[in-house]
Design an enzyme around this catalytic site. Structure first.
Site, mmCIF file in Angstrom:
data_model
loop_
_atom_site.group_PDB
_atom_site.id
_atom_site.type_symbol
_atom_site.label_atom_id
_atom_site.label_comp_id
_atom_site.label_asym_id
_atom_site.label_seq_id
_atom_site.Cartn_x
_atom_site.Cartn_y
_atom_site.Cartn_z
ATOM 1 N N HIS A 101 -11.006 -2.459 1.668
ATOM 2 C CA HIS A 101 -11.153 -1.137 1.052
ATOM 3 C C HIS A 101 -12.076 -1.121 -0.162
ATOM 4 O O HIS A 101 -11.921 -0.297 -1.063
ATOM 5 C CB HIS A 101 -9.776 -0.559 0.679
ATOM 6 C CG HIS A 101 -9.695 0.918 0.898
ATOM 7 N ND1 HIS A 101 -8.695 1.715 0.407
ATOM 8 C CD2 HIS A 101 -10.530 1.761 1.566
ATOM 9 C CE1 HIS A 101 -8.873 2.958 0.761
ATOM 10 N NE2 HIS A 101 -9.987 3.022 1.469
ATOM 11 N N ASN A 151 -0.420 1.688 -5.938
ATOM 12 C CA ASN A 151 -0.244 2.929 -6.691
ATOM 13 C C ASN A 151 1.180 3.401 -6.450
ATOM 14 O O ASN A 151 1.930 2.797 -5.677
ATOM 15 C CB ASN A 151 -1.260 3.999 -6.288
ATOM 16 C CG ASN A 151 -1.448 4.152 -4.790
ATOM 17 O OD1 ASN A 151 -2.522 3.846 -4.263
ATOM 18 N ND2 ASN A 151 -0.422 4.602 -4.096
ATOM 19 N N HIS A 184 1.304 2.485 3.967
ATOM 20 C CA HIS A 184 0.412 3.639 3.968
ATOM 21 C C HIS A 184 0.533 4.389 5.296
ATOM 22 O O HIS A 184 0.781 3.792 6.348
ATOM 23 C CB HIS A 184 -1.020 3.151 3.759
ATOM 24 C CG HIS A 184 -2.014 4.202 3.403
ATOM 25 N ND1 HIS A 184 -2.431 5.179 4.276
ATOM 26 C CD2 HIS A 184 -2.703 4.418 2.245
ATOM 27 C CE1 HIS A 184 -3.321 5.952 3.684
ATOM 28 N NE2 HIS A 184 -3.509 5.519 2.443
ATOM 29 N N LYS A 223 1.572 9.141 -6.272
ATOM 30 C CA LYS A 223 0.212 8.709 -5.955
ATOM 31 C C LYS A 223 -0.808 9.797 -6.282
ATOM 32 O O LYS A 223 -0.589 10.982 -6.041
ATOM 33 C CB LYS A 223 0.121 8.361 -4.467
ATOM 34 C CG LYS A 223 -1.281 7.988 -3.994
ATOM 35 C CD LYS A 223 -1.322 7.727 -2.503
ATOM 36 C CE LYS A 223 -2.749 7.397 -2.059
ATOM 37 N NZ LYS A 223 -2.819 7.063 -0.616
ATOM 38 N N CYS A 226 -5.848 3.615 -4.123
ATOM 39 C CA CYS A 226 -6.012 2.305 -3.477
ATOM 40 C C CYS A 226 -7.225 1.511 -3.946
ATOM 41 O O CYS A 226 -7.094 0.436 -4.530
ATOM 42 C CB CYS A 226 -6.116 2.487 -1.957
ATOM 43 S SG CYS A 226 -4.852 3.529 -1.219
ATOM 44 N N ASP A 263 0.841 -1.193 0.000
ATOM 45 C CA ASP A 263 0.000 0.000 0.000
ATOM 46 C C ASP A 263 0.880 1.248 0.000
ATOM 47 O O ASP A 263 1.646 1.477 0.948
ATOM 48 C CB ASP A 263 -0.889 -0.019 1.243
ATOM 49 C CG ASP A 263 -2.102 0.878 1.127
ATOM 50 O OD1 ASP A 263 -2.081 1.786 0.278
ATOM 51 O OD2 ASP A 263 -3.064 0.683 1.879
ATOM 52 N N ASP A 264 0.804 2.028 -1.059
ATOM 53 C CA ASP A 264 1.550 3.297 -1.157
ATOM 54 C C ASP A 264 3.063 3.105 -1.191
ATOM 55 O O ASP A 264 3.815 3.973 -0.740
ATOM 56 C CB ASP A 264 1.196 4.238 0.004
ATOM 57 C CG ASP A 264 -0.114 4.981 -0.223
ATOM 58 O OD1 ASP A 264 -0.834 4.644 -1.175
ATOM 59 O OD2 ASP A 264 -0.409 5.888 0.565
#
Length: 475
Positions: A136, A277, A219, A295, A80, A41-42
Site C-alpha cells: 500500500h 488506524n 479491512h 478511522k 492505512c 488493518d482497520d
C-alpha cells in the site's frame, strides 16, 4: 606440566570469551533481535481481549500482551498508507505528500524514492528482511515495489480492499511473490501466516530476521470462512463476520509465534503488534471503546490504537505504558537495537522509545503531530491536544486535497478544539474558549510543523482509468 598449562590456557580463553560476550551484549553488538512486526488493518482499539474486548476472543494476542507491554497511548495516522509510510521511514507522512487519503490503485506515485526505509536500514545492519501481506505504498513503477525498497522477500498484495479469496482488486490480480504475479489459492489471512511461518523456518540460525507481517485483515470487504463465524452467532452482521475475521487473524498470529518457538528463537525475538488506524464504523462493525470517532478522523478513536510489544528478558511482563508515543518512533528504536546507523540525508521525526518501554522513562516527545493536511490537523503536547477542523474526514479530503477555499484555509478561520486528555480522554469537552493561551501556543507549534509539509499527492480517479490484468504491471 603440559596438562596444567593447557587447563590454565583453556580457563583463560573461556574467561576472555565470557568477558568479550558480556561486553558485546552490554554495548548492543550482540543484541540483534529478530523483529516480528505485525500490523492489523482497520482493527478497532477495543476489539482484542487485552484492550478489554468481551465479545471477540483473541487468546494469542492476549498472551503476547501479557508477556510484555500494552501500549495504552500509542498513536498512528488516521488511514492505512500514511501509517505504513510513518513506520517504514520514521517521518511524518506530511513530509512525503502522503498526509491525505491512501495510495489508490490508480495512483502514479508512492513512497518517495529518496526515503530510506526501515527495511533498508536493517538490511544494512545484517538482517534478512521480509514483507508478508499488504504494501500500500505504491506500485506504479517497479522502483516503488517492496523488493526495490529494502525487502529481500515479498509476498502478498499492493492495494487495499482486495478480495480475501480471489485476491482481486477491481478485476485485476493483486497477489505477488517477490514482486512477480502469484496464483496461490486460499484465504489471504491463511496464506500470509503460512508464508510467515515458512520464512521463520528457513531463516539461518546465525542471522537476524526482520519480518513485517501486514495483514489485510480486518479491512473490508468483510469475508471469512464460515467456521470462524460460528462461535459468534450472538452477534449481528456485519460485526459477526468481522469477529470471525479477527479470530482468524489471531489464529494466524498464534501460528507465527509457534513457529518462532519451534525454531528456538523466542528469547531473541521482539514482537510488536498494532493496528494501522482506529476502527471504521464504530458501534456497527468495530469498537473503539469510549474513544471518540474512528478511522479517518483525528480524534482518539481514529489515531490511538491497540498496541503491544514483548521481548522476553527485556520488556517486563504485564507492563502498561501510558506515555504517548507514535509509530514513527519504531524506526530509530529498532535501527538502534539492531546496531544499525541512523545517519541519513532526511531527518527523522521519530525518537528512541526503548527507555520508555523497558525502564518506565517519560515519552521523549515534547509534542506529537497527528497529522497536517491542508484543511485539517492535530497536535498533542503533553496532556493537551489541539484539533484543527476535526469535522473534516480524511477520506473525503482525498477527493479534493488541495482545495483551500473552505474552512481551515489561510483565508478562513478554522474550527479549533482543545482537549485535556488527562481528565477527558474521550474528548467530550472542548476547552478552547477556556484556555485561549494554550490554544495559541499549540496552534503556533502546529503551524510551524504544518509549514514544513509538501503538497498532498492524493487525487480522484482519472477518467477512463482501467485496472490492469495484474496490479503492478502496465495495463
Amino acid at each position: 606440566m603440559g596438562q596444567v598449562l593447557h587447563r590454565r590456557m583453556l580457563k583463560t580463553f573461556i574467561w576472555f570469551g565470557t568477558v568479550a560476550l558480556s561486553v558485546a551484549w552490554a554495548s548492543g553488538a550482540a543484541l540483534k533481535p529478530d523483529i516480528v512486526y505485525v500490523l492489523a488493518d482497520d482493527l478497532g482499539r477495543c476489539d482484542v481481549g487485552f484492550m478489554g474486548c468481551r465479545d471477540i476472543r483473541t487468546p494469542h494476542l492476549d498472551a503476547l500482551a501479557a508477556s510484555g507491554a500494552r501500549l495504552d497511548q500509542f498513536y498512528v495516522q488516521p488511514l492505512c498508507s500514511p501509517t505504513r509510510a510513518a513506520l517504514l521511514t520514521g517521518r511524518y507522512p506530511m513530509r512525503q505528500g502522503l498526509q491525505v487519503g491512501v495510495v489508490r490503485p490508480w495512483a502514479q506515485y508512492g513512497l518517495p524514492l529518496d526515503e530510506r526505509t526501515l527495511a533498508e536500514a536493517l538490511r544494512q545492519a545484517g538482517y534478512t528482511t521480509a514483507l508478508v501481506g499488504k504494501w500500500h505504498l505504491g506500485h506504479c513503477q517497479p522502483a516503488y515495489l517492496p523488493t526495490r525498497r529494502g525487502f529481500d522477500h515479498q509476498y502478498g498484495h499492493y492495494n487495499g480492499a482486495i478480495d480475501y479469496f480471489t485476491h482481486m482488486r477491481d478485476g485485476g490480480l493483486d497477489w505477488h511473490r517477490n514482486d512477480e504475479p502469484c496464483h496461490d489459492e486460499g484465504y489471504s489471512t491463511h496464506l500470509i501466516a503460512r508464508e510467515a511461518v515458512r520464512l521463520i523456518q528457513a531463516q539461518p540460525k546465525d542471522k537476524p530476521l526482520f519480518l513485517y507481517v501486514a495483514f489485510n485483515a480486518v479491512h473490508a470487504p468483510h469475508q471469512v470462512p464460515d467456521s470462524y463465524k460460528q462461535p459468534y452467532s450472538q452477534l449481528k452482521e456485519p460485526r459477526r463476520t468481522y469477529a470471525g475475521m479477527v479470530a482468524a487473524m489471531d489464529e494466524a498470529i498464534g501460528q507465527i509465534v509457534a513457529a518462532v518457538d519451534a525454531q528456538g528463537r523466542r528469547s531473541r525475538t521482539l514482537f510488536i503488534f498494532c493496528s494501522d488506524n482506529g476502527g471504521p464504523q464504530p458501534g456497527r462493525v468495530t469498537s473503539n471503546g469510549l474513544f471518540r470517532a474512528g478511522k479517518g478522523t483525528l480524534y482518539e478513536g481514529g489515531v490511538r490504537v491497540c498496541a503491544l510489544a514483548t521481548w522476553p528478558g527485556h520488556i517486563q511482563p504485564g507492563r502498561v505504558v501510558t506515555e504517548p508515543i507514535h509509530i514513527v518512533d519504531w524506526y530509530p528504536t529498532l535501527v538502534k537495537l539492531a546496531g544499525g546507523s541512523l545517519e541519513q540525508p532526511l531527518p527523522l521525526d521519530g525518537l528512541d522509545i526503548w527507555p520508555v518501554l523497558t525502564e518506565g522513562k517519560p515519552s521523549p516527545h515534547q509534542d506529537i503531530l497527528l497529522n497536517a493536511a491542508p484543511r485539517s490537523g492535530a497536535l498533542r503536547a503533553g496532556d493537551w491536544k489541539l484539533v484543527v477542523n476535526g469535522q473534516l474526514d480524511e477520506l473525503q479530503q482525498a477527493e479534493n486535497p488541495t482545495a483551500g477555499a473552505g474552512r481551515g484555509s489561510s483565508r478562513a478561520k478554522p474550527s479549533l478544539e482543545l482537549f485535556n486528555l488527562a481528565t477527558d480522554p474521550y474528548e467530550r469537552t472542548n476547552l478552547a474558549a477556556v484556555h485561549p493561551e494554550r490554544v495559541n501556543q499549540l496552534l503556533s507549534r502546529y503551524r510551524q510543523l504544518a509549514g514544513q509539509a509538501v503538497p498532498p499527492k492524493a487525487g480522484p480517479r482519472p477518467p477512463g482509468f482501467k485496472a490492469p490484468a495484474v496490479w503492478g504491471q502496465t495495463p
